[in-house]
Design a protein around this motif. Structure first.
Motif, PDB file in Angstrom:
ATOM      1  N   LEU A 204       0.738  -0.934   0.146  1.00  0.00           N
ATOM      2  CA  LEU A 204      -0.013  -0.264   0.215  1.00  0.00           C
ATOM      3  C   LEU A 204       0.957   1.058  -0.053  1.00  0.00           C
ATOM      4  O   LEU A 204       0.546   2.590  -0.375  1.00  0.00           O
ATOM      5  N   LEU A 205       2.205   1.206   0.533  1.00  0.00           N
ATOM      6  CA  LEU A 205       2.791   2.301   0.512  1.00  0.00           C
ATOM      7  C   LEU A 205       3.580   2.442  -0.498  1.00  0.00           C
ATOM      8  O   LEU A 205       3.623   3.402  -0.740  1.00  0.00           O
ATOM      9  N   THR A 206       4.319   1.926  -1.545  1.00  0.00           N
ATOM     10  CA  THR A 206       4.854   1.265  -2.660  1.00  0.00           C
ATOM     11  C   THR A 206       4.160   1.696  -3.558  1.00  0.00           C
ATOM     12  O   THR A 206       4.159   2.372  -5.098  1.00  0.00           O
ATOM     13  N   LEU A 207       3.165   1.111  -3.936  1.00  0.00           N
ATOM     14  CA  LEU A 207       2.051   0.664  -5.196  1.00  0.00           C
ATOM     15  C   LEU A 207       1.816   2.097  -6.231  1.00  0.00           C
ATOM     16  O   LEU A 207       1.805   2.669  -6.500  1.00  0.00           O
ATOM     17  N   PRO A 208       0.907   2.825  -5.113  1.00  0.00           N
ATOM     18  CA  PRO A 208       1.007   3.870  -5.600  1.00  0.00           C
ATOM     19  C   PRO A 208       1.347   4.781  -5.415  1.00  0.00           C
ATOM     20  O   PRO A 208       1.217   5.786  -6.709  1.00  0.00           O
ATOM     21  N   THR A 209       2.808   4.530  -5.438  1.00  0.00           N
ATOM     22  CA  THR A 209       3.909   5.378  -5.775  1.00  0.00           C
ATOM     23  C   THR A 209       4.335   5.406  -6.715  1.00  0.00           C
ATOM     24  O   THR A 209       5.079   5.977  -7.789  1.00  0.00           O
ATOM     25  N   GLY A 210       4.401   3.888  -7.317  1.00  0.00           N
ATOM     26  CA  GLY A 210       4.899   3.398  -8.470  1.00  0.00           C
ATOM     27  C   GLY A 210       3.966   4.338  -9.790  1.00  0.00           C
ATOM     28  O   GLY A 210       4.242   4.822 -10.429  1.00  0.00           O
ATOM     29  N   LEU A 211       2.739   3.864  -9.547  1.00  0.00           N
ATOM     30  CA  LEU A 211       1.528   4.683 -10.125  1.00  0.00           C
ATOM     31  C   LEU A 211       1.276   5.535 -10.446  1.00  0.00           C
ATOM     32  O   LEU A 211       1.575   5.648 -11.957  1.00  0.00           O
ATOM     33  N   LEU A 212       1.888   6.425  -9.115  1.00  0.00           N
ATOM     34  CA  LEU A 212       1.771   8.039  -9.966  1.00  0.00           C
ATOM     35  C   LEU A 212       2.903   8.705 -10.439  1.00  0.00           C
ATOM     36  O   LEU A 212       2.473   9.599 -11.086  1.00  0.00           O
ATOM     37  N   LEU A 213       4.010   8.269  -9.717  1.00  0.00           N
ATOM     38  CA  LEU A 213       4.733   8.775 -10.507  1.00  0.00           C
ATOM     39  C   LEU A 213       5.576   8.381 -11.695  1.00  0.00           C
ATOM     40  O   LEU A 213       5.844   9.017 -12.443  1.00  0.00           O
ATOM     41  N   GLY A 214       4.851   7.594 -12.622  1.00  0.00           N
ATOM     42  CA  GLY A 214       4.888   6.341 -13.538  1.00  0.00           C
ATOM     43  C   GLY A 214       3.793   7.587 -14.008  1.00  0.00           C
ATOM     44  O   GLY A 214       4.529   7.638 -15.765  1.00  0.00           O
ATOM     45  N   TRP A 215       2.958   7.606 -13.869  1.00  0.00           N
ATOM     46  CA  TRP A 215       2.010   8.496 -14.460  1.00  0.00           C
ATOM     47  C   TRP A 215       2.671  10.369 -15.139  1.00  0.00           C
ATOM     48  O   TRP A 215       2.670  10.617 -16.193  1.00  0.00           O
ATOM     49  N   VAL A 216       3.349  10.306 -14.156  1.00  0.00           N
ATOM     50  CA  VAL A 216       3.989  11.697 -14.074  1.00  0.00           C
ATOM     51  C   VAL A 216       5.055  11.775 -15.072  1.00  0.00           C
ATOM     52  O   VAL A 216       4.833  12.474 -16.207  1.00  0.00           O
ATOM     53  N   ALA A 217       5.700  10.380 -14.973  1.00  0.00           N
ATOM     54  CA  ALA A 217       6.737  10.663 -15.279  1.00  0.00           C
ATOM     55  C   ALA A 217       6.529  10.496 -17.341  1.00  0.00           C
ATOM     56  O   ALA A 217       7.019  11.319 -17.813  1.00  0.00           O
ATOM     57  N   LYS A 218       5.179   9.945 -17.267  1.00  0.00           N
ATOM     58  CA  LYS A 218       4.790  10.141 -19.582  1.00  0.00           C
ATOM     59  C   LYS A 218       4.758  11.114 -19.716  1.00  0.00           C
ATOM     60  O   LYS A 218       4.178  11.458 -20.030  1.00  0.00           O
ATOM     61  N   ARG A 219       3.650  11.950 -18.511  1.00  0.00           N
ATOM     62  CA  ARG A 219       2.642  13.705 -18.852  1.00  0.00           C
ATOM     63  C   ARG A 219       4.317  13.980 -18.614  1.00  0.00           C
ATOM     64  O   ARG A 219       3.978  15.375 -19.457  1.00  0.00           O
ATOM     65  N   VAL A 220       5.848  15.028 -18.310  1.00  0.00           N
ATOM     66  CA  VAL A 220       6.548  15.337 -18.458  1.00  0.00           C
ATOM     67  C   VAL A 220       8.110  15.027 -18.938  1.00  0.00           C
ATOM     68  O   VAL A 220       8.518  15.941 -19.554  1.00  0.00           O
ATOM     69  N   ALA A 221       7.685  14.125 -20.207  1.00  0.00           N
ATOM     70  CA  ALA A 221       8.922  13.002 -20.876  1.00  0.00           C
ATOM     71  C   ALA A 221       8.749  14.187 -21.653  1.00  0.00           C
ATOM     72  O   ALA A 221       8.047  14.706 -22.174  1.00  0.00           O
ATOM     73  N   VAL A 222      10.258  14.587 -22.306  1.00  0.00           N
ATOM     74  CA  VAL A 222      10.560  15.385 -23.207  1.00  0.00           C
ATOM     75  C   VAL A 222      10.849  14.240 -23.871  1.00  0.00           C
ATOM     76  O   VAL A 222      11.602  12.842 -24.682  1.00  0.00           O
TER      77      VAL A 222
END
Length: 224
Positions: A204-222
Motif C-alpha cells: 500500500l505504500l509502494t504501489l500507489p507511489t509507483g503508479l502516480l510517479l509513472g503517470w507523472v513521468a509519461k506526462r512530463v517526458a522530454v
C-alpha cells in the motif's frame, strides 16, 4: 487469525507512520544530496569530480546496515553527535535518516547523471556562449531537462528507499520492521498472518507511489 490486531498491544499504524516519515525525510535529503553529487561528477573542477566519483563508488558499494550502524556507533556513541535529538528515539530516528540519505543519495546521483547525459551537448555549449557560468548552465538549462527524463528511475529509487527503511530497526527505530519482529516473537501461532499484514502495508505504500510517479513521468517526458 488476525485477533492480535484488536488486542491493542501493537501499534501497527504508528509503526508504518514512522516508516512513512523515514521515507519522506530521507527522500528529500537524498534528492538534495544526490543532485549535489551529480553536479560534482560533471563539474569542470577535477577535485570535485574526484570527490564525487570516490564517494559514490565507495558508499554505493557499502552495505546500508553498516552505514546506519556507523552513524549510531560512530557519530552518536563515539563522538557524541545527536543531531539535536533529545531522547533516544529522536536521536536514533535522525541518525537513521542520515544513513539513508548518505546511501540513497548515491543512487539518486547516478540517476540524475544519466539524465544529464541525455541533454544535447549543443544546449550547454550555446548557454556557455551566451556567457552563463557552469552553475547557471547546470541549474537553468541542464537539470530541469534531466529531472524530467529520470522520473522513472527516481521512482525506483524511492520505492527501494521505502523498503530500505527496515534497516533502521538495527538501531532501535520503532518502524514497521521492528514491530514485525516483536510480533513474530509474541504471535508464533499467527506467523503467516503477521507477514500478510506487513506485506500488505508495504504494498500500500509502494504501489500507489509507483503508479502516480509513472503517470507523472509519461506526462512530463522530454520529446526528442
Amino acid at each position: 487469525m488476525f485477533d492480535f490486531l484488536n488486542s491493542g498491544q501493537y501499534d501497527v499504524l504508528g509503526a508504518f507512520w514512522v516508516t512513512v516519515q523515514l521515507t519522506l525525510y530521507s527522500a528529500v535529503g537524498s534528492l538534495i544530496w544526490g543532485t549535489m553529487l551529480a553536479g560534482m561528477r560533471v563539474s569542470p573542477v577535477p577535485l570535485m569530480r574526484t570527490f564525487g566519483t570516490a564517494y559514490v563508488n565507495t558508499v554505493r558499494n557499502t552495505p546500508l546496515t553498516l552505514l546506519v550502524l556507523g552513524c549510531s556507533l560512530g557519530l552518536n556513541q563515539t563522538l557524541g553527535i545527536s543531531l539535536g535529538g533529545g531522547t533516544f528515539k529522536e536521536t536514533g530516528f535522525r541518525l537513521a535518516v542520515l544513513g539513508l540519505i548518505a546511501y540513497t543519495g548515491t543512487f539518486v546521483c547516478e540517476a540524475i547523471r544519466s539524465g544529464i547525459n541525455t541533454v544535447p551537448v549543443g544546449q550547454a555549449e550555446a548557454a556557455r556562449a551566451l556567457g552563463l557560468s557552469f552553475f547557471q548552465v547546470l541549474t537553468l538549462i541542464v537539470l530541469p531537462q534531466a529531472f524530467r527524463a529520470v522520473i522513472g528511475p527516481l521512482t525506483n529509487v524511492l520505492i527501494a528507499l521505502t523498503k530500505n527503511t527496515t534497516v533502521a530497526a538495527t538501531i532501535g527505530v520503532a518502524e514497521a520492521a521492528l514491530l514485525m519482529k516483536e510480533m513474530l516473537e509474541n504471535e508464533s501461532d499467527a506467523i503467516f498472518a503477521v507477514f500478510a499484514v506487513f506485506a500488505l502495508g508495504f504494498v500500500l505504500l509502494t504501489l500507489p507511489t509507483g503508479l502516480l510517479l509513472g503517470w507523472v513521468a509519461k506526462r512530463v517526458a522530454v520529446k526528442r
